[in-house]
Design an enzyme around this catalytic site. Structure first.
Site, mmCIF file in Angstrom:
data_model
loop_
_atom_site.group_PDB
_atom_site.id
_atom_site.type_symbol
_atom_site.label_atom_id
_atom_site.label_comp_id
_atom_site.label_asym_id
_atom_site.label_seq_id
_atom_site.Cartn_x
_atom_site.Cartn_y
_atom_site.Cartn_z
ATOM 1 N N ARG A 61 0.784 -1.382 -0.016
ATOM 2 C CA ARG A 61 0.050 0.061 -0.023
ATOM 3 C C ARG A 61 0.855 1.134 -0.121
ATOM 4 O O ARG A 61 0.574 2.371 -0.688
ATOM 5 C CB ARG A 61 -0.954 0.098 1.245
ATOM 6 N N HIS A 65 0.369 4.273 -2.445
ATOM 7 C CA HIS A 65 0.038 5.839 -1.933
ATOM 8 C C HIS A 65 1.294 6.678 -2.589
ATOM 9 O O HIS A 65 1.018 7.945 -2.614
ATOM 10 C CB HIS A 65 -0.137 5.685 -0.683
ATOM 11 N N VAL A 69 0.618 9.925 -5.971
ATOM 12 C CA VAL A 69 0.876 11.479 -5.485
ATOM 13 C C VAL A 69 2.188 11.794 -6.135
ATOM 14 O O VAL A 69 3.470 11.484 -5.712
ATOM 15 C CB VAL A 69 0.772 11.521 -4.103
ATOM 16 N N ASP A 73 8.080 8.523 -6.440
ATOM 17 C CA ASP A 73 9.313 9.328 -6.127
ATOM 18 C C ASP A 73 9.797 9.281 -4.532
ATOM 19 O O ASP A 73 10.448 10.068 -4.042
ATOM 20 C CB ASP A 73 9.189 10.728 -6.433
ATOM 21 N N PRO A 162 -7.714 7.458 -4.348
ATOM 22 C CA PRO A 162 -9.152 6.912 -4.562
ATOM 23 C C PRO A 162 -9.697 6.672 -3.052
ATOM 24 O O PRO A 162 -9.043 5.750 -2.680
ATOM 25 C CB PRO A 162 -9.064 5.768 -5.631
ATOM 26 N N HIS A 192 -6.126 -5.902 -2.473
ATOM 27 C CA HIS A 192 -7.157 -6.197 -1.279
ATOM 28 C C HIS A 192 -7.551 -7.679 -0.964
ATOM 29 O O HIS A 192 -8.346 -7.862 0.298
ATOM 30 C CB HIS A 192 -8.567 -5.009 -1.407
ATOM 31 N N ASP A 239 -9.974 -9.225 3.008
ATOM 32 C CA ASP A 239 -10.328 -10.666 2.367
ATOM 33 C C ASP A 239 -10.733 -11.515 3.705
ATOM 34 O O ASP A 239 -9.822 -12.014 4.148
ATOM 35 C CB ASP A 239 -9.071 -10.909 1.559
ATOM 36 N N THR A 242 -8.896 -15.617 3.284
ATOM 37 C CA THR A 242 -7.587 -15.662 3.472
ATOM 38 C C THR A 242 -6.926 -14.360 3.438
ATOM 39 O O THR A 242 -6.181 -14.037 2.534
ATOM 40 C CB THR A 242 -6.820 -16.539 2.044
#
Length: 319
Positions: A61, A65, A69, A73, A162, A192, A239, A242
């Site tokens: 994640r 993220h 944006v 970088d 989002p 996810h 999830d 699992t």
């Protein structure tokens, strides 16, 4: 003649100066300058995931993220200071992004071997891949050569990531703005299949939506009560089947109306994406192929290369 030669040399010099900043990423970027880098990152990620399985999802994640944006970088890793405001306090990040300490530890190990050579942005990209592998998912070749930003954008972090309230039209537009296709979007949503979400991000779905399995909703309401402010940070697995294995169960959950987030469940309810969900739910190999390709595409969002940016000595601050 002399003037023509001088002009040609000037043009050649400008081209040489311009070339590095438009350089392409390459899997072998550190083959000579830091050949041990990827092995160090792999060991660091493996150790972190062994210590806490959830960390694999957190590192994946973190890369997402970062890339959404101002490009891939490492801007998300810059900490706030008295004179600098970064992205970590943005709505989608505050109190939820994790793993910066893991990246810092890996960076320190890499720096001990190759001083100011391997960027934090590249470490994030490789760590995301190695996190997926550590949780049983597919591997892919990561193009390298990104450099680190000297800036961050709180406003872009608030606008470009989002939210879980998005529908398919919003998601499609959001991903398209980053050069990613509908297939990329549905495949990347499969991330996810690991990780957890906070109650405040799925409360509305539990109490206000009808396309949710009744028993599934009931099981979640105990730790996510209706009143806002009560249990906001309580966690539930994205999830439920699992939660710590990277597989295609996420898509099967959507078909059973057991998607945790609104932005998950809408994928099976919209004709633009439902076919892909059904395909991935029964064809894990196809999901793995499309996920690998989508991760490479995401990792190519507006990288800094050549003489752009810098290679940070510490991922949390500019040099």
């Amino acid at each position: 003649m002399a003037m023509a030669m001088a002009s040609s040399l000037s043009v050649l010099l400008l081209l040489c100066l311009a070339a590095p900043s438009s350089a392409q990423l390459s899997p072998r970027f550190y083959a000579r300058s830091c050949p041990r880098a990827q092995a160090i990152i792999r060991r660091g990620v493996a150790a972190a995931v062994r210590s806490e399985r959830r960390m694999g999802a957190s590192l994946l994640r973190l890369h997402f993220h970062d890339c959404f944006v101002q490009g891939c970088d490492a801007s998300i890793l810059l900490s706030d200071t008295a004179t600098f405001t970064g992205e970590q306090g943005a709505g989608p990040n505050a109190g939820s992004i994790r793993g910066m300490n893991v990246i810092d530890n890996i960076k320190a190990q890499v720096e001990a071997v190759c001083t100011q050579t391997v960027s934090c942005a590249d470490i994030l990209a490789v760590a995301a891949r190695d996190s997926v592998v550590a949780l049983g998912g597919p591997s892919w070749t990561v193009p390298l050569g990104r450099r680190d930003s000297t800036t961050a954008s709180l406003s872009l972090a608030n606008s470009d990531l989002p939210p879980p309230s998005f529908d398919v039209a919003n998601l499609t537009a959001n991903f398209a703005a980053k050069g990613l296709s509908v297939t990329d979007m549905v495949a990347l949503s499969g991330a996810h299949t690991i990780g957890q979400a906070q109650c405040q991000n799925f409360r509305d779905r539990l109490y206000n939506e009808t396309n949710i399995d009744t028993a599934f909703a009931t099981s979640l309401r105990a730790n996510c009560p209706r009143p806002t402010g009560s249990g906001d940070s309580s966690l539930a697995p994205l999830d439920t089947t699992t939660p710590n294995a990277f597989d295609n169960a996420y898509y099967r959950n959507l078909m059973s109306q057991k998607g945790l987030l609104h932005s998950d469940q809408v994928l099976i309810n919209d004709g633009r994406t439902a076919g892909l969900v059904r395909t991935y739910s029964s064809a894990s190999a196809q999901f793995n192929r499309d996920f690998r390709a989508a991760m490479v595409s995401m990792g190519n969002i507006s990288p800094l290369t050549g003489t752009q940016g810098q290679v940070r000595l510490s991922c949390s601050r500019v040099n």
